[in-house]
Design an enzyme around this catalytic site. Structure first.
Site, short mmCIF file in Angstrom:
data_model
loop_
_atom_site.label_atom_id
_atom_site.label_comp_id
_atom_site.label_asym_id
_atom_site.label_seq_id
_atom_site.Cartn_x
_atom_site.Cartn_y
_atom_site.Cartn_z
N LYS A 1 0.82 -1.33 0.11
CA LYS A 1 -0.01 0.19 -0.20
C LYS A 1 0.86 1.20 -0.01
O LYS A 1 1.44 1.52 0.98
CB LYS A 1 -0.84 0.00 1.31
CG LYS A 1 -1.67 1.24 1.47
CD LYS A 1 -2.30 1.44 2.52
CE LYS A 1 -1.42 2.62 3.53
NZ LYS A 1 -1.75 3.91 2.89
N GLU B 1 10.75 1.21 9.77
CA GLU B 1 11.90 2.28 9.19
C GLU B 1 11.43 3.68 9.52
O GLU B 1 10.38 3.91 8.90
CB GLU B 1 12.36 2.29 7.89
CG GLU B 1 13.18 0.95 7.86
CD GLU B 1 14.55 1.10 8.13
OE1 GLU B 1 15.04 1.81 8.87
OE2 GLU B 1 14.99 -0.21 7.97
N CYS C 1 14.26 10.93 5.31
CA CYS C 1 14.42 10.64 6.80
C CYS C 1 15.87 10.65 7.30
O CYS C 1 16.16 11.14 8.49
CB CYS C 1 14.13 9.05 6.76
SG CYS C 1 15.15 7.98 5.82
N GLU D 1 11.55 16.70 14.01
CA GLU D 1 12.04 16.51 12.85
C GLU D 1 11.02 17.14 12.05
O GLU D 1 9.81 16.98 11.86
CB GLU D 1 11.69 14.85 12.52
CG GLU D 1 11.88 14.49 11.01
CD GLU D 1 11.42 13.21 10.78
OE1 GLU D 1 10.31 12.71 11.34
OE2 GLU D 1 12.08 12.75 9.96
P1 NAD Z 1 2.92 8.19 7.89
O1 NAD Z 1 3.52 7.60 9.18
O2 NAD Z 1 1.98 9.31 8.16
O3 NAD Z 1 2.55 7.49 6.63
C1 NAD Z 1 3.32 6.41 6.29
C2 NAD Z 1 2.33 5.33 5.64
O4 NAD Z 1 1.65 4.72 6.64
C3 NAD Z 1 1.20 5.87 4.55
O5 NAD Z 1 1.22 4.95 3.71
C4 NAD Z 1 -0.16 5.92 5.51
O6 NAD Z 1 -1.32 5.75 4.75
C5 NAD Z 1 0.32 4.85 6.40
N1 NAD Z 1 -0.59 4.79 7.58
C6 NAD Z 1 -0.86 5.91 8.40
N2 NAD Z 1 -1.54 5.46 9.77
C7 NAD Z 1 -1.42 4.08 9.62
C8 NAD Z 1 -2.07 3.29 10.33
N3 NAD Z 1 -2.39 3.69 11.57
N4 NAD Z 1 -1.50 1.87 10.24
C9 NAD Z 1 -1.07 1.49 9.23
N5 NAD Z 1 -0.68 2.28 8.38
C10 NAD Z 1 -0.74 3.57 8.42
O7 NAD Z 1 4.65 8.81 7.27
P2 NAD Z 1 4.74 9.93 6.12
O8 NAD Z 1 4.30 11.25 6.40
O9 NAD Z 1 4.07 9.25 4.79
O10 NAD Z 1 6.32 9.77 5.93
C11 NAD Z 1 7.19 10.77 6.70
C12 NAD Z 1 8.01 10.04 7.61
O11 NAD Z 1 8.60 8.80 7.22
C13 NAD Z 1 9.15 10.61 8.38
O12 NAD Z 1 8.87 10.87 10.02
C14 NAD Z 1 10.21 10.16 7.83
O13 NAD Z 1 11.37 10.25 8.64
C15 NAD Z 1 9.77 8.66 7.95
N6 NAD Z 1 10.70 7.85 6.70
C16 NAD Z 1 11.62 6.73 7.44
C17 NAD Z 1 12.62 6.54 6.58
C18 NAD Z 1 13.46 5.36 7.12
O14 NAD Z 1 13.80 4.61 6.33
N7 NAD Z 1 13.71 5.30 8.27
C19 NAD Z 1 12.64 6.66 5.30
C20 NAD Z 1 11.38 7.64 4.73
C21 NAD Z 1 10.83 8.09 5.62
#
Ligand code: NAD
Length: 480
Positions: free
Chosen positions: A173, A246, A280, A377
């Site tokens: 997804k 991650e 990230c 962040e």
């Molecule tokens: P997010 O957590 O808002 O969303 C990520 C995904 O999770 C989306 O597909 C979203 O629809 C889904 N999601 C949301 N709520 C959910 C739930 N309750 N259960 C299951 N899935 C759910 O993150 P974002 O805003 O899309 O991404 C930004 C964040 O991602 C930043 O904090 C960044 O640091 C992190 N990030 C980490 C890495 C890494 O490798 N560590 C890489 C890229 C981004």
């Protein structure tokens, strides 16, 4: 079948197109125009996708690993064959400039081909006259992949490639903010992968939550925020799913006094602002020794003035907009707070009214350690420059965070840099470089930046269970 990248976005369920009455809008963050409607999957459609993946699992997992590797390599070929379309669509939906799109799509091809070379070895623990003890790795079943909006294609491939090589099938997804490239990936792979092996479903956050609670899914591999990671850990407990998380970071970069500011300024700028800092592992706190602080500060600001923020689709753009309104509002709120707190912006600091989620490159001059722009962040183009003159103090400040994703140390004295690096609480510490990733190098966060590893054989192993087979040799005399 030819695929039109700029229209007709469908899910891929059991090798066929999946549509739904409910849709969600995809928005170009540079123009705020609605560029597509995509399916908003129902719970029944998720069930269908999971059932398809479960049905495909026995045959897929029974194939020799070399066959699965060949399929994953072909995914790379297919992305390469459609690279131009992927890059254009990625810029439209994510906002990133051309160079960033090239990096992401090119990287996705490399990852497929390199992960396709990986295989987990059989470990023969004992081979004696009495018995053999062998530990092998077996696939888990259906893996649920959930990805964010900053690198939608590459981070999906980081999950798809190892999950399939290891013998699992998948339901993936994408983020509701960036579903388009992932849906097209599913469409082009319908002709390549056996039906049900890779299912792509689109929808909102509810869909993610249904996946993490789904009894038919054996593992969740998630990239996203720490807040969502916590929820996933909780809901995955229902059937004791394996999880790889991650998550977020607040990475420190530490510049020692022996560094030539003019030489590192440009690299440090991109360390912080690549992908409009929606990264990230962006350098999010830049600690600079007092001896070189003024010179580096001026060099960074001079370079920042040459960088063009704009529509990623326009030639000459270096940095695109923030990807979505929710994040745009968060970043603007940080800027308002910084201004109200009297922080000194060396450049940027104000968002102009207009179309598109554009935030200027913003650099703060030595704000207090407890200010929000240092503690949080930002996930947007905001960089605090922080002065230090004591190594013990800077190590303590660098580690004073709930996060532990990555860090970097910059010095001509590699021994000293290594000593500092070894004291930083983070999964990756780069010295005199940053953001060098490899399919063969382990990547994962410490503390609240994550659980588990992606990439490398260690990452591949996370898509498997360990199985030990103990065989007692039957003495010849006990035979018939
Ligand atoms: P997010 O957590 O808002 O969303 C990520 C995904 O999770 C989306 O597909 C979203 O629809 C889904 N999601 C949301 N709520 C959910 C739930 N309750 N259960 C299951 N899935 C759910 O993150 P974002 O805003 O899309 O991404 C930004 C964040 O991602 C930043 O904090 C960044 O640091 C992190 N990030 C980490 C890495 C890494 O490798 N560590 C890489 C890229 C981004």
């Amino acid at each position: 079948m030819p695929v039109n990248f700029f229209d007709d976005y469908t899910m891929t369920i059991d090798g066929r197109a999946g549509v739904s009455a409910a849709t969600i809008e995809a928005i170009n963050p540079a123009t705020e125009e609605v560029i597509a409607q995509v399916p908003d999957a129902s719970r029944a459609q998720l069930d269908e996708a999971v059932d398809a993946a479960r049905r495909a699992f026995p045959a897929w997992s029974a194939r020799p690993v070399a066959e699965r590797q060949a399929f994953v390599s072909k995914i790379g070929d297919a992305i390469e064959a459609h690279a131009e379309d992927f890059m254009r669509l990625l810029t439209r939906e994510q906002g990133k400039a051309r160079a960033g799109a090239e990096w992401e799509i090119g990287g996705s091809v490399i990852w497929c081909r390199e992960i396709a070379k990986q295989e987990l070895p059989l470990h023969v623990v004992e081979e004696s006259d009495d018995r053999t003890v062998e530990t092998r790795r077996v696939p888990l079943g259906v893996v649920g992949g959930i990805t964010p909006w900053n690198f939608p294609v590459l981070l999906a491939i980081w999950k798809i490639a190892p999950a399939l090589v290891a013998g699992n099938t998948m339901v993936l997804k994408p983020s509701p903010y960036t579903p388009l490239c992932t849906l097209k990936l599913g469409e082009i792979l319908r002709d390549i992968l056996p039906a049900g092996v890779l299912n792509i479903v689109s929808g909102g956050n509810d869909l993610g939550a249904w996946m993490t609670g789904h009894p038919g899914i054996a593992k969740v591999s998630f990239t996203g925020s720490t807040a969502t990671g916590r929820k996933i850990m909780e809901s995955s407990a229902s059937n004791l799913k394996r999880i790889t998380l991650e998550l977020g970071g607040n990475d420190p970069a530490i510049v020692l006094p022996d560094v030539d500011p003019a030489k590192v300024a440009q690299e440090l700028f991109w360390a912080a602002f690549q992908n409009s800092a929606q990264f990230c592992v962006a350098a999010k706190r830049l600690y600079v020794h007092a001896d070189v602080y003024d010179e580096l500060r001026d060099a960074l600001v001079d370079y920042a003035k040459t960088v063009k923020v704009g529509d990623g689709a326009e030639q000459g753009t270096d940095l695109g907009p923030i990807q979505n309104r929710m994040q745009f509002e968060k970043v603007k709120d940080l800027l308002v707070d910084a201004k109200a707190s009297g922080l000194k912006a060396l450049i940027g600091g104000e968002v102009e009214d207009g179309t598109g989620f554009f935030v200027p490159v913003t650099i703060y001059d030595n704000p207090p350690e407890d200010s929000r722009v240092v503690r949080e962040e930002a996930f947007g183009p905001i960089l605090p420059l922080l002065k230090f003159d004591d190594l013990e103090d800077v190590v303590a400040r660098a580690n004073d965070t709930e996060y532990g994703l990555a860090a970097s140390v910059w010095s001509n004295d590699s021994q000293k840099a290594k000593e500092i690096a070894s004291r930083i609480e983070a999964g990756t510490v780069w010295i005199n470089e940053i953001h060098s990733f490899s399919p063969h190098v382990a990547f994962g966060g410490h503390k609240q930046s994550g659980v588990g590893i992606e990439n490398s054989l260690e990452g591949l192993a996370e898509y498997t269970n360990s199985q030990t087979i103990v065989t007692r040799r039957v003495p010849a005399s006990s035979g018939a």
